[in-house]
Design a protein around this motif. Structure first.
Motif, mmCIF file in Angstrom:
data_model
loop_
_atom_site.group_PDB
_atom_site.id
_atom_site.type_symbol
_atom_site.label_atom_id
_atom_site.label_comp_id
_atom_site.label_asym_id
_atom_site.label_seq_id
_atom_site.Cartn_x
_atom_site.Cartn_y
_atom_site.Cartn_z
ATOM 1 N N VAL A 28 0.836 -1.205 0.000
ATOM 2 C CA VAL A 28 0.000 0.000 0.000
ATOM 3 C C VAL A 28 0.875 1.262 0.000
ATOM 4 C CG1 VAL A 28 -1.663 1.330 1.362
ATOM 5 C CG2 VAL A 28 -1.947 -1.139 1.103
ATOM 6 N N ALA A 29 1.983 1.211 0.740
ATOM 7 C CA ALA A 29 2.839 2.390 0.870
ATOM 8 C C ALA A 29 3.659 2.672 -0.385
ATOM 9 C CB ALA A 29 3.772 2.218 2.069
ATOM 10 N N LEU A 30 4.047 1.615 -1.105
ATOM 11 C CA LEU A 30 5.024 1.790 -2.178
ATOM 12 C C LEU A 30 4.453 1.595 -3.587
ATOM 13 C CD1 LEU A 30 8.044 -0.123 -0.568
ATOM 14 C CD2 LEU A 30 7.554 2.334 -0.512
ATOM 15 N N THR A 31 3.213 1.118 -3.683
ATOM 16 C CA THR A 31 2.656 0.845 -5.016
ATOM 17 C C THR A 31 1.330 1.584 -5.179
ATOM 18 O OG1 THR A 31 1.385 -1.124 -4.366
ATOM 19 C CG2 THR A 31 3.718 -1.446 -4.895
ATOM 20 N N SER A 32 0.613 1.241 -6.232
ATOM 21 C CA SER A 32 -0.654 1.914 -6.530
ATOM 22 C C SER A 32 -1.835 1.368 -5.729
ATOM 23 C CB SER A 32 -0.965 1.790 -8.029
ATOM 24 O OG SER A 32 -1.075 0.422 -8.404
ATOM 25 N N PHE A 33 -1.606 0.370 -4.889
ATOM 26 C CA PHE A 33 -2.688 -0.170 -4.071
ATOM 27 C C PHE A 33 -3.099 0.834 -2.998
ATOM 28 C CE2 PHE A 33 -1.050 -4.177 -5.764
ATOM 29 C CZ PHE A 33 -2.235 -4.837 -6.062
#
Length: 217
Positions: A28-33
């Protein structure tokens, strides 16, 4: 007594749960999620509260009840985290391996799942029995954990919980490397989740990801 409250035997299961939670958090922190706080925060908070109550009860001397509560919270947490991790990993969109897995079934076991499933479906009593046995897996682990802790077999209970979590992790890793839709007939409703994760239309970590997407080849 804090020495009772902190049970070393439970630490491996907590490590597995922490590993899954960390993976989802990093995704969640590093991608588009994105994270659906409105849907997930309440059940997560409830499970953490149940675990804390269990730890407190064990510290107060109610070892069996306290450990049982903590184990139930951990089991539920693992069961919630695993499908989230699987859906996130499905977003790698690696090539589907259905054809290879079906070929392995034939070569290693002489098995054609589609033919076998259709044969079972044509026999109503047998099909109902198979469905009952399969869906009983939803409650079997909880009942088994309750029996183990209620009868004082805490060591076996914690080992079962760790083995359950470790099996989930290994299954997720294999699925990530060898994604598959599964051979028909398909009885579970997971294709929208799997396809959405693969094509990028599903990027919310929430209810839609909790269906679970690992199935039979």
């Amino acid at each position: 007594d804090w020495r009772l409250a902190i049970a070393p035997a439970v630490l491996p299961a907590w490590c597995v749960a922490g590993l899954m939670a960390a993976f989802v958090t990093l995704a969640v922190a590093l991608t588009s999620f994105t994270y659906d706080a409105a849907y997930l925060n309440a059940p997560i908070a409830s499970l953490l509260l149940l675990a804390l109550i269990g730890i407190a009860l064990r510290g107060a001397g109610y070892v069996r009840i306290g450990s049982g509560c903590e184990a139930l919270a951990l089991f539920s947490g693992l069961s919630m985290a695993a499908p989230l991790c699987a859906a996130i990993l499905a977003s790698t969109n690696l090539p589907l391996t259905d054809a290879m897995l079906e070929r392995w079934d034939r070569q290693l076991f002489g098995l054609n799942r589609t033919e076998m499933a259709l044969w079972v479906m044509q026999r109503d009593l047998l099909f109902s029995g198979v469905q009952f046995v399969y869906h009983s897996l939803i409650v079997q682990p909880s009942i088994l954990l309750a029996v183990l802790f209620a009868t004082g077999m805490e060591g076996r209970g914690w080992r079962l919980l760790f083995a359950w979590g470790l099996t989930l992790v290994l299954s997720i890793i294999v699925f990530a490397l060898m994604p598959a839709l599964g051979s028909p007939p398909i009885f579970l409703d997971y294709l929208d989740t799997l396809n959405g994760a693969r094509d990028g239309t599903l990027r919310v970590v929430g209810r839609e990801m909790l269906t679970g997407i690992i199935t039979f080849p």
